[in-house]
Design an enzyme around this catalytic site. Structure first.
Site, PDB file in Angstrom:
ATOM      1  N   GLU A 510      -2.939   0.589  -7.104  1.00 23.22           N
ATOM      2  CA  GLU A 510      -2.661   2.004  -6.825  1.00 23.22           C
ATOM      3  C   GLU A 510      -1.935   2.675  -7.987  1.00 23.22           C
ATOM      4  O   GLU A 510      -0.964   3.410  -7.800  1.00 23.22           O
ATOM      5  CB  GLU A 510      -1.862   2.139  -5.532  1.00 23.22           C
ATOM      6  CG  GLU A 510      -2.592   1.617  -4.306  1.00 23.22           C
ATOM      7  CD  GLU A 510      -1.784   1.769  -3.023  1.00 23.22           C
ATOM      8  OE1 GLU A 510      -0.637   2.240  -3.084  1.00 23.22           O
ATOM      9  OE2 GLU A 510      -2.304   1.418  -1.952  1.00 23.22           O
ATOM     10  N   GLU A 603      -6.513  -3.327   0.760  1.00 22.96           N
ATOM     11  CA  GLU A 603      -5.431  -3.056   1.713  1.00 22.96           C
ATOM     12  C   GLU A 603      -6.014  -2.262   2.870  1.00 22.96           C
ATOM     13  O   GLU A 603      -6.690  -1.250   2.658  1.00 22.96           O
ATOM     14  CB  GLU A 603      -4.274  -2.275   1.081  1.00 22.96           C
ATOM     15  CG  GLU A 603      -3.432  -3.080   0.125  1.00 22.96           C
ATOM     16  CD  GLU A 603      -2.235  -2.313  -0.421  1.00 22.96           C
ATOM     17  OE1 GLU A 603      -1.751  -1.382   0.276  1.00 22.96           O
ATOM     18  OE2 GLU A 603      -1.790  -2.642  -1.532  1.00 22.96           O
TER      19      GLU A 603
END
Length: 911
Positions: A510, A603
């Site tokens: 991220e 995720e």
């Protein structure tokens, strides 16, 4: 200089499996010249620099102006501040440690003249450290606390409210016998948090800033053989440097490696398998030979291959031999030699549920002048990997659905200090749920964790960075990224590349560069290239929570690693009022844009709960963000365990399951997260640990465990009822009952009365009776599958607490000073039923050759030190962790007591 030489042998093509692994500390015979010696014992430790010291900072860090760590996890990373250098800092002396992992010699760092720190008292051989704390490694200086409580703490909830910040020093004597004369002596540190600097006999040897990488330092020039030597290590762990609990100290194992001048280099073997089948496999071996002798050497390389049994012992004679090869290595250089064989009828490494993680050992010997000078053992497995955009992951040609979780590096009440048994217990509980894969978020693990995943048959995504040039916290590693990204990546891959459990590399999580268009994609490509130079046999990727299919960032990746984007982010009605990334389910869009790339959700979920707590009323939606008025109890810092509530960017398991079932080409998921972890306590940053785990911090299963088990083990008969049935203040009130089952239908009974038989509809994963009126007594569910009885469970209202029940996860452990037994205490009524709302204070005691090193109860808001022998039960349970004493076998008697309750005792044998 490195010289590469390929020996004519087998040419291998097709899908590769690259698997070599040093699973356990290898100590060769004295005859071979190689010894690997643990130096974990007898260290001295203190926090803080000496008053007489000069400036020993690595660099000049920027001032922190915003210490707020209570930010939503998917907040865009924007901090581009850099550290600065000056003549008064040690950066220029530390950077040369990285040279072995910088490919371009022109970019190697030259060590300046001088010896910084040489006048500091803590590095002197004659300094008296007898008043320092005596510790053994691995050691986490912060885990005993105390916790920082209240508002505006020095260390906030994001980093776990523990005193991990600051400077710490470790000192140890090294006695080098006369027999070590002529050997090269290396210090191998598996992990030091962080900005490590090492002195030996007052000389600055080197260091490594990134706290998660393993690294090596050459002690040879500074050693005095035949006498005592003084090792001193300084660590500098900044506050506001992590989004989770980093720990502090020498938190992994530390070794001395002693070798002859001619030896196999650090992480110097690699094995690749190609054209793998049940009948044969091609095996290619590369060996990097280092010559520290003063003249060129002709070196013979001989390697034998052994099959290993379940206990990792060699099973008889070698099963294969690599051809003897000879290589000439110039003085002071390294040379690589490669060879190949074909192994018939190989025993393949396979993950759960196939569950045949077979392993081999390659024993490589080096000879000069007919004399054995080095022996090096490499454990490896043989398997093929395919990443199919339609079928997902195939291992040895068989499709394997990824049923994975994310795991941070801490071990709960033990902190960051690595312990093999504690990590093994985590994996055992996850395997019971049906988990077959781990994403190591967001950093390289302890080497022993990968040994476990190899042996236990878990798939692994190995990850290295949480940020690149754009930081997520003020003093994150973005400050030094530009200097260290290449050595950090190369050492990370080179160390781990031989583990069969690793299926892919992730070089970012991220990262803020997702937002910077071609600039971010160009940096991603640079990092990707480094990974592939070190290992071309596995895919390389970075996880994406923002980058969209039409952006340049995902074009770089071999596989598409999506965080939450597959199931959609803030796209359901219950999330409409929230600010932040908003994304509809993007599996179809990524599939259309990249039809040749496999998609995996790196995720998913980020569902939140505290074990055994239920907040009313219940949301009608199948997924809702937790708030103080919906699913949350801010006073007690609880989140409802109905397992429907999530972080702002998250989704319930039910929503994730439905989205993946509607898009069956997705290779699977890694749930956020497998276990609760220290730090990042969304939604209550006044707490000390996370709420996102399927298993709580103490290792007790939340209700969510059974929801995932019902999906991931469809052939396992099970049924689980929630909530508990102790609600004296809710008589006559609506108290929804949910059932998680691997069956497809269930009937619920309250005090013998049927409340109806219900069947799971398409894309439903729980069976709900939302209109049940509470009355004390018994709840019973009977589950069916295909119309036949499948499983059942009964729960009932308990009486008041009357006694304690106690059990040990293992009744026999090793007397090695490291093995653990995890002791669970239940608060029970007079009938032996666990009282699910009990919070009685429990006191632990131990008699015999062992000690209680930590206690916990899984409550994220509990601020009692983990070192305390007294702790309140949480939802009826409490944990004590008992460690054996080294070389003192015997019987441990662990007792638990509580005022007004009958106590309990359990015995554990150490041997």
């Amino acid at each position: 200089m490195i010289v590469s030489k390929r020996i004519a042998g087998l040419c291998i093509s097709g899908y590769f499996l690259f698997i070599v692994t040093v699973l356990f500390p290898f100590v060769a015979s004295a005859q071979s010249g190689r010894q690997r010696v643990s130096i974990n014992d007898n260290w001295r430790f203190i926090k803080g620099d000496p008053a007489d010291g000069e400036n020993l900072s690595y660099d000049v860090r920027p001032a922190v102006t915003n210490r707020n760590d209570n930010m939503v996890a998917d907040t865009r990373a924007t901090d581009t501040t850099r550290g600065s250098s000056s003549d008064k800092v040690l950066k220029k002396w530390i950077l040369p440690t990285a040279n072995d992992f910088i490919n371009d010699p022109a970019k190697h760092h030259q060590r300046p003249e001088g010896n910084p720190g040489s006048t500091v008292s803590f590095v002197q051989r004659d300094f008296d450290d007898s008043r320092w704390e005596q510790v053994d490694l691995p050691h986490d200086w912060a885990i005993r606390g105390p916790f920082y409580a209240g508002n505006n703490p020095e260390v906030g909830g994001g980093m776990g409210r523990l005193p991990s910040q600051g400077i710490g020093w470790y000192r140890r004597k090294l006695t080098m016998p006369a027999g070590d004369k002529g050997k090269w002596i290396y210090l191998d540190i598996d992990g030091a948090m962080s900005y490590a600097m090492v002195w030996l006999n007052g000389h600055l040897v080197g260091g490594w800033p990134y706290g998660y990488n393993s690294f090596r330092l050459d002690l040879t020039p500074y050693l005095q053989v035949g006498s005592d030597n003084q090792l001193a290590i300084r660590l500098d762990n900044p506050n506001n440097s992590s989004r989770w609990y980093p720990g502090g100290g020498l938190y992994r194992n530390v070794w001395l490696t002693k070798v002859s001048p001619v030896h196999i280099a650090q992480w110097g073997t690699s094995i690749q398998a190609g054209e793998v089948s049940a009948s044969a496999a091609g095996i290619r071996l590369a060996v990097m030979v280092e010559n520290k002798a003063g003249t060129a050497q002709n070196i013979a390389v001989v390697t034998e291959v052994y099959a290993l049994n379940a206990q990792l012992g060699k099973t008889g004679k070698p099963v294969a031999f690599f051809p003897r090869s000879v290589i000439n290595v110039p003085a002071g250089e390294k040379s690589k030699i490669e060879n190949g064989i074909r192994l018939k009828n190989p025993l393949l490494w396979e993950p759960a549920p196939l569950q045949n993680p077979h392993l081999y050992a390659a024993v490589t010997r080096l000879y000069t002048g007919g004399k054995l000078v080095d022996e090096y053992e490499t454990r490896f497995g043989i398997r093929s990997l395919q990443f199919d955009p339609q079928k997902g992951l195939l291992v040895n040609g068989k499709p394997v659905l990824i049923r994975g979780v994310n795991q941070h590096h801490d071990l709960g009440a033990l902190g960051a200090a690595f312990n093999t048994r504690a990590a093994e217990r985590q994996l055992e509980i996850l395997a019971e749920m049906g988990c077959n894969a781990i994403r190591l978020s967001h950093n390289p693990p302890a080497p022993e964790l990968l040994d476990l995943t190899d042996r236990m048959g878990f798939l692994v995504i190995d990850e290295v960075f949480d940020c690149w040039e754009r930081g997520k916290t003020p003093l994150d590693f973005h400050l030094i990224f530009s200097d260290w990204y290449e050595p950090d990546i190369r050492s990370f891959v080179r160390r781990d590349r031989n583990h069969p459990s690793i299926i892919a590399w992730s070089f970012g999580n991220e990262v803020g560069e997702q937002y910077t268009a071609q600039e971010g994609a160009s940096l991603a490509k640079k990092l990707y290239t480094i990974v592939k130079e070190e290992d071309s046999t596995r895919p390389a990727t970075a996880s994406m929570n923002y980058a969209k299919p039409d952006m340049p960032f995902p074009q770089v990746m071999d596989i598409l690693s999506l965080n939450y984007q597959g199931e959609g982010i803030r796209d359901a009605p219950a999330y409409a009022h929230l600010r932040g990334i908003r994304t509809s389910p993007l599996y179809p869009a990524f599939k259309e844009k990249f039809p040749g790339k496999m998609i995996v959700s790196s995720e998913t979920a980020s569902a939140l709960s505290t074990r055994g707590t239920y907040v009313f009323p219940l949301a009608d939606a199948i997924s809702a963000p937790v708030s103080d008025s919906t699913g949350g109890d801010p006073k007690r810092q609880w989140v409802s365990a109905y397992e429907l509530y999530t972080a702002q960017f998250g989704a319930s398991p039910d929503k994730v399951f439905a989205t993946q079932d509607k898009h069956p080409y997705v290779a699977g998921e890694f749930v956020w997260s497998g276990w609760d972890y220290l730090g990042e306590p969304t939604p209550y940053y006044t707490a000390r640990s996370s709420y996102s785990g399927i298993v709580d911090l103490a290792g007790f299963k939340k209700d969510r465990f059974y929801l995932y088990q019902s999906r991931w083990r469809p052939g396992f008969p099970m049924a689980h009822i929630l909530p508990h049935w102790n609600w004296p203040d809710r008589t006559g009130q609506t108290t929804p009952v949910h059932v998680f089952t691997s069956g497809d239908e269930a009937e619920l009974f309250l005090n013998g009365r049927s409340l109806g038989k219900k069947k799971k509809a398409p894309f439903e994963y729980r069976i709900r009776w939302d209109d049940v009126k509470y009355e004390p007594g018994q709840l019973r569910v009977i589950a069916y599958k295909g119309g036949k009885h499948w499983a059942e469970q009964t729960i009932q209202t308990t009486d008041v607490p009357a006694q304690l029940g106690i059990s040990a996860d293992r009744r026999t452990i090793k007397a090695d000073g490291a093995d653990l037994s995890f002791i669970t205490v239940r608060v029970a009524d007079k009938n032996g039923l666990t009282v699910p709302v009990a919070d009685n204070k429990i006191t632990f005691q131990v008699e015999g050759p062992g000690e209680i090193i930590a206690t916990d109860n899984g409550d994220p808001g509990n601020m009692v030190s983990f070192a305390s022998k007294e702790r309140e039960a949480f939802s009826g349970l409490v944990l004590a962790i008992v460690r054996s004493e080294k070389s003192r076998p015997g019987i441990l008697k662990i007792s638990a007591s509580s005022p007004g309750l009958k106590g309990a005792v359990v015995e554990v044998k150490t041997q």
